[in-house]
Design an enzyme around this catalytic site. Sequence first.
Site, PDB file in Angstrom:
ATOM      1  N   HIS A 108      44.609  27.264  23.531  1.00 31.00           N
ATOM      2  CA  HIS A 108      43.352  26.661  23.083  1.00 31.00           C
ATOM      3  C   HIS A 108      42.507  27.773  22.449  1.00 31.00           C
ATOM      4  CE1 HIS A 108      40.283  23.693  22.800  1.00 31.00           C
ATOM      5  NE2 HIS A 108      39.453  24.313  23.611  1.00 31.00           N
ATOM      6  N   HIS A 110      37.129  26.376  15.066  1.00 29.89           N
ATOM      7  CA  HIS A 110      37.384  25.361  16.088  1.00 29.89           C
ATOM      8  C   HIS A 110      37.091  24.002  15.455  1.00 29.89           C
ATOM      9  CE1 HIS A 110      37.903  23.197  19.627  1.00 29.89           C
ATOM     10  NE2 HIS A 110      37.218  23.918  20.489  1.00 29.89           N
ATOM     11  N   LYS A 142      42.572  29.632  16.039  1.00 31.32           N
ATOM     12  CA  LYS A 142      41.203  29.296  15.616  1.00 31.32           C
ATOM     13  C   LYS A 142      40.546  30.415  14.813  1.00 31.32           C
ATOM     14  CE  LYS A 142      40.214  25.818  19.167  1.00 31.32           C
ATOM     15  NZ  LYS A 142      41.524  25.723  19.830  1.00 31.32           N
ATOM     16  N   PHE A 187      35.230  20.023  26.682  1.00 30.67           N
ATOM     17  CA  PHE A 187      34.036  19.741  27.490  1.00 30.67           C
ATOM     18  C   PHE A 187      34.232  18.377  28.153  1.00 30.67           C
ATOM     19  CE2 PHE A 187      30.840  22.370  24.737  1.00 30.67           C
ATOM     20  CZ  PHE A 187      31.381  23.537  25.247  1.00 30.67           C
ATOM     21  N   GLU A 246      41.770  30.640  30.482  1.00 35.24           N
ATOM     22  CA  GLU A 246      43.070  30.168  29.982  1.00 35.24           C
ATOM     23  C   GLU A 246      44.167  31.193  30.258  1.00 35.24           C
ATOM     24  OE1 GLU A 246      43.156  29.080  25.839  1.00 35.24           O
ATOM     25  OE2 GLU A 246      45.118  28.103  26.053  1.00 35.24           O
ATOM     26  N   CYS A 287      37.142  18.540  22.664  1.00 32.35           N
ATOM     27  CA  CYS A 287      38.119  19.380  21.967  1.00 32.35           C
ATOM     28  C   CYS A 287      39.562  19.074  22.367  1.00 32.35           C
ATOM     29  CB  CYS A 287      37.789  20.847  22.218  1.00 32.35           C
ATOM     30  SG  CYS A 287      36.064  21.198  21.896  1.00 32.35           S
TER      31      CYS A 287
END
Lengths: 413, 84
Positions: free
Chosen positions: A304, A341, A336, A400, A315, A167
């Site tokens: 994010h 996403h 998002k 990830f 975050e 991502c």
Amino acid sequence: MAESRRVAVTGLGVSCAIGTDVESFSASLFAGRGGIARLRSLDTSEMKVGIGGEVEPDFVASGLKRLRRRPTDRAVDLGIVTAAQALEDAGLIDGAPPYEPQPVAVILGTAVGAAESNTTLQQRFAERGVRGLRPTSVPRVMDNAISGGISIHFRLTGANFVVISACTSATNAMGTAYRMVRHGYADTVLTGGADGFFDPFYYGVWNNLGVMSKNPDPARACRPFDAGRDGCVLGEGAGMLVFESWERARGRGARIRGEILGYGESSDASHITSPSAEGQAAAMRAALTSAGIEPADLGAVNAHGTATLANDVCESGSICAVLGDAAEEAPVSANKSYFGHTLGASGAIESIAALLGIEQGRLPSNLNLENPDPECRVRLVGGVPEPLERPFVMKNSFGFGGSNGVLVLGLGE
Amino acid sequence: MDADGTADVLVRLRDVLRDSAVEEHDWDAVEAETPIESLGFDSLTILDVLYDVEEEFGIALDPKQVVKTRTVGEIITLLQQNGA
């Protein structure tokens, strides 16, 4: 280190669930119109989840027709059609081919790559063995099919490669592009990202990972930083940006739509899927140092914000750790909830949202943020757009594998 | 249908060419005299045409012969020589 130049953004292109050009994307974003719905293109009857952010059905077909191309792969096609928007916005192409060669690099992010082609060939291989594999299977499934296809179609002769970091892919790609222009290795780069993965295999693996929202109401499913969030919602799309040296952009009279001020990156080096506040903070600090600005200069943070339980708390903590008291004055928005996403495209699409906000002096509302999670101690944009007080926005992306990438974006003047 | 079936083969071949192509064209306007190169095929993508011809017609053409063809009509001739 080589020379240090200002990096202008001279072209934008976007396709996602809330818009298939910059104007419609901006209109939906600032009107609070989300695009998450039940999936039309995929049978999810055997899955736990069946929602997502799909690009409107005719966009790719009509865009390819205009470019005189046949469909190849969903992600590649989304990338090419959206790249055309950005290149036209920058004044680098004018309409349909043929195009003249020009020294523009193509550096793009993708998390999944040519998902549709991969799934199709896996099915054919399972059914027919090696005889099911077309002669052109290699160029169809290779992960750089997106950048290669764009380079070939538009005859862009600079470097051409993809960055793959889940991502964070598009943000890492844009950071790489920024450095290439900043330090004189390229004058112009087409950058951003594309992903299209609404097929049984790739949606299925995400379904089984268990991080997607099971909220039965698609419009309310993606809830970044909300106490009632229960996971992410996937979206397809592409975001494309043209980065150009300030001198070249000015010299040719290009419209400068924003500036890339800095970039930072890091790796958590801890867990393949769990985020690390230390790793995220390191990337944010590096980005601010690169941009030469203090936390108090920031007007906002474009998070994010995946709406997973783990990400948003982590975050929030890392933003507070980096910004300190300045976190009170830098509202956080997360996009998002509008289009899902988009994985390897997310950093690019959300950077475009941030640049449009800087251009327009406002921040989009945080859709579905009804009851902010008390564990997320950042100052969040509320249910209506807010003025952007200072034209500096930090854009976070985390992936990830532990990859963190952060851009600092500014006004193009 | 014409006596030797050429028109029928052309219609089926148009579909094969369209499905193997990267570039978009007016496929209904493709005729026997249409140059292969004008449809955007090259030495790689013509291999996909070969593959799809085998799928559609059940005929395995010799790649060495196919890469020598210059027009759609020459592929039709090859197909007919091989039983299409």
